[in-house]
Design a protein around this motif. Structure first.
Motif, PDB file in Angstrom:
ATOM      1  N   GLY A   1       0.812  -1.215   0.000  1.00 42.52           N
ATOM      2  CA  GLY A   1       0.000   0.000   0.000  1.00 42.52           C
ATOM      3  C   GLY A   1       0.840   1.257   0.000  1.00 42.52           C
ATOM      4  O   GLY A   1       1.884   1.316  -0.670  1.00 42.52           O
ATOM      5  N   THR A   2       0.406   2.251   0.713  1.00 43.55           N
ATOM      6  CA  THR A   2       1.078   3.561   0.699  1.00 43.55           C
ATOM      7  C   THR A   2       2.527   3.466   1.108  1.00 43.55           C
ATOM      8  O   THR A   2       3.400   4.083   0.479  1.00 43.55           O
ATOM      9  N   VAL A   3       2.772   2.669   2.166  1.00 46.63           N
ATOM     10  CA  VAL A   3       4.153   2.551   2.666  1.00 46.63           C
ATOM     11  C   VAL A   3       5.083   2.107   1.549  1.00 46.63           C
ATOM     12  O   VAL A   3       6.129   2.713   1.307  1.00 46.63           O
ATOM     13  N   ARG A   4       4.654   1.057   0.858  1.00 43.10           N
ATOM     14  CA  ARG A   4       5.528   0.503  -0.182  1.00 43.10           C
ATOM     15  C   ARG A   4       5.687   1.463  -1.345  1.00 43.10           C
ATOM     16  O   ARG A   4       6.771   1.593  -1.930  1.00 43.10           O
ATOM     17  N   ASN A   5       4.613   2.138  -1.709  1.00 43.58           N
ATOM     18  CA  ASN A   5       4.691   3.073  -2.832  1.00 43.58           C
ATOM     19  C   ASN A   5       5.593   4.249  -2.530  1.00 43.58           C
ATOM     20  O   ASN A   5       6.429   4.635  -3.330  1.00 43.58           O
ATOM     21  N   GLU A   6       5.404   4.799  -1.327  1.00 51.39           N
ATOM     22  CA  GLU A   6       6.235   5.948  -0.947  1.00 51.39           C
ATOM     23  C   GLU A   6       7.693   5.541  -0.865  1.00 51.39           C
ATOM     24  O   GLU A   6       8.594   6.247  -1.339  1.00 51.39           O
ATOM     25  N   ALA A   7       7.914   4.384  -0.270  1.00 48.42           N
ATOM     26  CA  ALA A   7       9.288   3.893  -0.151  1.00 48.42           C
ATOM     27  C   ALA A   7       9.909   3.726  -1.525  1.00 48.42           C
ATOM     28  O   ALA A   7      11.099   3.999  -1.737  1.00 48.42           O
ATOM     29  N   GLY A   8       9.079   3.302  -2.480  1.00 44.39           N
ATOM     30  CA  GLY A   8       9.568   3.138  -3.844  1.00 44.39           C
ATOM     31  C   GLY A   8      10.127   4.428  -4.411  1.00 44.39           C
ATOM     32  O   GLY A   8      11.173   4.448  -5.075  1.00 44.39           O
ATOM     33  N   LYS A   9       9.427   5.519  -4.085  1.00 44.53           N
ATOM     34  CA  LYS A   9       9.890   6.812  -4.591  1.00 44.53           C
ATOM     35  C   LYS A   9      11.231   7.184  -3.971  1.00 44.53           C
ATOM     36  O   LYS A   9      12.141   7.670  -4.661  1.00 44.53           O
ATOM     37  N   VAL A  10      11.345   6.934  -2.678  1.00 41.65           N
ATOM     38  CA  VAL A  10      12.608   7.223  -1.987  1.00 41.65           C
ATOM     39  C   VAL A  10      13.736   6.432  -2.620  1.00 41.65           C
ATOM     40  O   VAL A  10      14.821   6.956  -2.898  1.00 41.65           O
ATOM     41  N   LEU A  11      13.465   5.159  -2.880  1.00 40.82           N
ATOM     42  CA  LEU A  11      14.502   4.302  -3.442  1.00 40.82           C
ATOM     43  C   LEU A  11      14.904   4.762  -4.842  1.00 40.82           C
ATOM     44  O   LEU A  11      16.078   4.784  -5.185  1.00 40.82           O
ATOM     45  N   THR A  12      13.909   5.147  -5.639  1.00 38.33           N
ATOM     46  CA  THR A  12      14.228   5.584  -6.992  1.00 38.33           C
ATOM     47  C   THR A  12      15.093   6.834  -6.975  1.00 38.33           C
ATOM     48  O   THR A  12      16.008   6.979  -7.788  1.00 38.33           O
ATOM     49  N   SER A  13      14.812   7.696  -6.026  1.00 37.06           N
ATOM     50  CA  SER A  13      15.599   8.929  -6.012  1.00 37.06           C
ATOM     51  C   SER A  13      16.983   8.735  -5.425  1.00 37.06           C
ATOM     52  O   SER A  13      17.913   9.450  -5.756  1.00 37.06           O
TER      53      SER A  13
END
Lengths: 466, 412
Positions: B271-283
């Motif tokens: 959910g949100t946790v994983r999606n947000e974390a994804g953005k952090v990782l991509t950056s």
């Protein structure tokens, strides 16, 4: 005009000839049509091909392909736990060539090469005759003390052998059930210290089908002298009692253990008096001999067909079909009881093989009234889905009942594994699991109900104190 | 003068000259009709017998349709089963840890091993290893996916039998929060805690297979480390998202590993946790595409973080002297060359230990590579490995793409 050319009488004659030959021509055409549908006329094809062509021409795109049906099931979470490396995420879903549903695996596999032709004049043999296997084996065990044939005082080294075809199943969900079946066997064997050999190779083209196990078993017995017992199990059989340990001491004077009844085999000669879908065979000379005695009805073609007729005549209730290994074994034991009967144990006190038809509807009742570890009608060791044939297109029972019940049997067995970790299936029909035991920070204080986490039959033999 | 019974007369030319047809004409017509009727009857019989005159679909198609209907029904039930609401919705929704915190696992484990000498963590001088793998409980979207899962499982069974390793094949989602590739975290933790006699847990993806049946992991090399993972130091410096591969790694059963799993888990929950974390990782990570957080990127992020990363890395061994994970694209075309020049046992470039089909995803509908290329090479890799097993029995495959085998040495 014609009349003027040929003359009146001549024309009359021609007309008469035409009239008479009409019948001949019609019959010729009819003969041709009949022959064509029977034999085919080379490049002119057969009526069935015509029909297919016409159908394809008009209905292309509307025919149902079993593969496409499964595409609809949207996988809600990524099914396999793999992560891309190599930067391929961006390419997902773009090109048609990445689409698995359009691939025909038979175009990729190369089914080349002719089967080894055997000499038809020589009688079939599983391999060169061996007379002193017991001595050879004893010698080997002596020179290789690291490879003991016993893991404990009453625990022989067992190899569970099963297998399936190296080609994909015709039924689209067949491979999925084969996968669940092997997982089930992996679980039981891990708990009981048994090794597994999953065969996907046809060692001898002549002994194809249900007979393929004979050359395989012989090969494995000879290649692994450290194995004390070989346990053959069909791919459509599942373990439903994870706690039951086979009573090995019971068979110390026997070499071949099958599920069956003495009266049904020796007295009635009933073709289902025993079952060769799950049996134990000791690694010894006697076993090599019985394999050799068993094999002659197996070679495919005329031998198997003829043998089938003999078996149908000799055995009670057997339908008409080619010789199968089970009927051949009943016949062998019934006719040569003196040679083999003494070392054969027909076990019926627990379900070394359990016919699924009488077991699967009672699982809930078993859960309520009994517990694992019994192995018999109260909690069967093995539930064997004879006749279901989930890998093929045709079974002897309705597809839905078979697959549904296989799911239930799988979950019934899987629950016993999951309870070790505090989980269970939500229901016998459900693939989802739920927690039944709260996690603690003292996990080792927890004893799983069935004692399967550290069972006694798994205990390692301690080296004797020096 | 009697009238002509036929009521017709024909002149010499045979043409009709009266209202009623002549006897000969009637007979002729009758004969013609007879022939026509007989022929028509026989034609219908023949057509019906061999072609199928009923306009319903011919036999083979009917069976396929029937099978498809039944499969459809079963799949609908499976889908409905998935959509069942969770009975205890508030179990792990807000929790980001994998379970109650344990701080003395090393002591607990030691006590167990002392009290249970029959369940040692070292057998025959080798540490006990448990290979863990798994796949979804649902049938693959594409049936060929299940076939290769089966083949790869057979491959793992073969390697593990030869090397005395036990296997756990998981088909259950233990924690709904940790779905997909994250499901390995709660699974590994459960197994570690339930089996203290296991020294190493070896996670292996379902799309990875063993291609060197002889090679054995040099466990002594790792006596001072708790995690062994395939990776590249240069990519690691760059913080590349493919610096390490979590498709095949070893984790020692100890407190350190439990702590690592706890530190690794926060980016996982659905959910949100994983999606947000994804953005952090991509950056943060080099070259990472945009998608939700995956376990591999999250681990790299953790291990490359300043200060704490270095602390973790003290006990992590980044292995690349052999293919604990081997990227398939670089390996599969060279199998014939390897067979010619080398032999099993090297585990490295000469004869890869593991060939990992990352990105192929045969269980789904679409992968990241051409489906034909993936399937062809998966079959080749499987037979490449299988040859090493059946060689022990005197057989080999006719070719790397062939399911048929032939004898290579005479029977003893």
């Amino acid at each position: 005009m014609l009349e003027r050319c040929l003359g009146h009488r001549r024309l009359h004659k021609i007309k008469r000839i035409i009239r008479q030959s009409k019948l001949t021509v019609i019959c010729l055409v009819l003969t041709f049509v009949v022959l064509r549908s029977n034999i085919g006329a080379g490049k002119f094809g057969t009526p069935q091909q015509d029909f297919d062509e016409i159908r394809d021409h008009f209905y292309s795109g509307r025919r149902v392909e079993p593969r496409r049906v499964l595409e609809e099931a949207q996988v809600l979470t990524t099914a396999t736990a793999d992560v891309e490396s190599g930067g391929s995420v961006g390419k997902v879903g773009s090109s048609e060539e990445n689409n698995y549903s359009t691939i025909d695996i038979s175009k990729i596999l190369v089914d080349e090469g002719e089967d080894e032709k055997s000499d038809p004049s020589k009688p079939y043999s599983l391999g060169p005759k061996i007379h002193d296997w017991d001595e050879q084996r004893a010698e080997w065990l002596k020179t290789n003390p690291n490879f003991s044939n016993f893991l404990g005082p009453n625990k022989p080294k067992v190899l569970l052998v099963t297998g399936s075809s190296p080609k994909p199943c015709e039924n689209p969900v067949g491979d999925h059930y084969l996968l669940k079946s092997i997982k089930n066997k992996i679980d039981y064997c891990r708990l009981h210290g048994i090794e597994i050999f999953y065969n996907m190779a046809l060692l001898d083209a002549e002994m194809a089908g249900f007979w393929a196990k004979l050359p395989l078993i012989r090969k494995l017995l000879l290649s692994h002298p450290e194995i004390e017992f070989l346990w053959w199990m069909d791919s459509d059989a599942m373990f439903t009692d994870m706690a039951f340990e086979v009573p090995w001491e019971r068979y110390k004077d026997h070499n071949f253990v099958m599920h069956g009844w003495n009266e049904m085999v020796y007295d009635q000669k009933n073709w289902i008096g025993l079952n060769t879908g799950s049996f134990l065979l000791r690694n010894c000379q006697w076993s090599l001999d019985i394999l050799d005695a068993w094999a002659p009805m197996g070679p495919k073609g005329k031998v198997r067909e003829e043998a089938g007729k003999i078996l149908t005549k000799a055995l009670k209730d057997r339908p008409v079909f080619e010789a199968d290994d089970q009927s051949a074994m009943v016949y062998l034991l019934a006719t040569q009881k003196d040679s083999w009967g003494e070392k054969v144990y027909l076990e019926s006190s627990y379900y070394l093989h359990g016919y699924w038809g009488i077991l699967v509807d009672r699982y809930e009742e078993m859960i309520e009234n009994y517990h694992p570890g019994l192995g018999d009608h109260r909690w069967p060791l093995v539930t064997h889905f004879v006749g279901c044939k989930p890998c093929g297109k045709f079974g002897d029972y309705p597809v839905e009942r078979c697959l549904k019940q296989m799911d239930r049997a799988f979950n019934f067995g899987d629950n016993q594994i999951l309870q070790m970790y505090g989980f269970t299936h939500k229901s016998l029909a459900s693939r989802r699991v739920k927690k039944v035991r709260n996690d603690t920070n003292n996990p080792l204080e927890v004893r799983d109900e069935l004692g399967l986490l550290h069972p006694s039959f798994k205990a390692v033999k301690l080296p004797s104190a020096s | 003068m009697g009238e002509d019974n036929n009521n017709s007369t024909t002149d010499k030319n045979g043409s009709k000259s009266s209202f009623f047809p002549s006897r000969r004409q009637i007979r002729r017509t009758f004969n013609n009709i007879k022939i026509t009727v007989i022929c028509g009857f026989v034609t219908i019989l023949v057509l019906r017998g061999y072609v199928g005159f009923n306009l319903a679909t011919p036999e083979a198609d009917a069976i396929t349709q029937n099978l498809a209907d039944k499969t459809n029904r079963i799949l609908t039930e499976i889908r409905n089963d998935y959509n069942e609401p969770d009975e205890n919705p508030n179990t792990t929704v807000n929790s980001t840890t994998l379970g109650p915190k344990i701080s003395n696992w090393d002591e607990q484990r030691k006590e167990f091993l002392n009290q249970n000498p029959n369940f040692p963590n070292f057998v025959n001088g080798k540490p006990r290893i448990l290979l863990v793998t798994g796949s979804s409980p649902d049938p693959c979207v594409n049936p060929i996916g299940d076939h290769y899962l089966l083949k790869f499982t057979k491959n793992k069974i073969d390697y593990c039998r030869l090397h005395g390793i036990e296997i756990v094949y998981n088909m259950a989602y233990l924690d709904k929060q940790f779905s997909g590739y994250w499901s390995k975290l709660p699974l590994i933790r459960s197994l570690m805690l339930a089996h203290p006699q296991v020294e190493f847990i070896w996670w292996m993806d379902s799309d990875a297979l063993f291609t060197d049946m002889v090679f054995e992991i040099p466990v002594l090399k790792y006596k001072d480390h708790n995690m062994v993972i395939h990776g590249f130091p240069d990519l690691f410096e760059k913080r590349s998202w493919i610096a390490l591969n979590t498709g095949s790694f070893l984790l020692r059963n100890c407190q350190w590993s439990l702590d690592l799993l706890d530190a690794w888990a926060p980016m996982g929950p659905n959910g949100t946790v994983r999606n947000e974390a994804g953005k952090v990782l991509t950056s943060t990570l080099y070259d990472r595409p945009d998608f939700e957080a995956d376990d591999q990127s999250a681990l790299i992020y953790l291990l490359t973080s300043p200060v704490i990363g270095e602390k973790w890395m003290e006990k992590v061994f980044m292995e690349n002297s052999y293919y604990l994970h081997g990227y398939w694209v670089q390996l599969v075309d060279r199998y014939e060359e390897m067979i010619e020049k080398y032999k099993p046992g090297y585990g490295d470039d000469r004869w890869p230990f593991v060939t990992h089909f990352v990105g192929c995803k045969p269980c789904g509908s679409y992968g990241g590579y051409s489906a034909e290329r993936c399937l062809k090479n998966m079959e080749r890799a499987f037979n490449f490995a299988d040859n090493q097993v059946i060689k022990l029995y005197g057989f080999r495959h006719l070719g790397l793409l062939s399911p048929k085998i032939r004898r290579i040495k005479n029977e003893l």
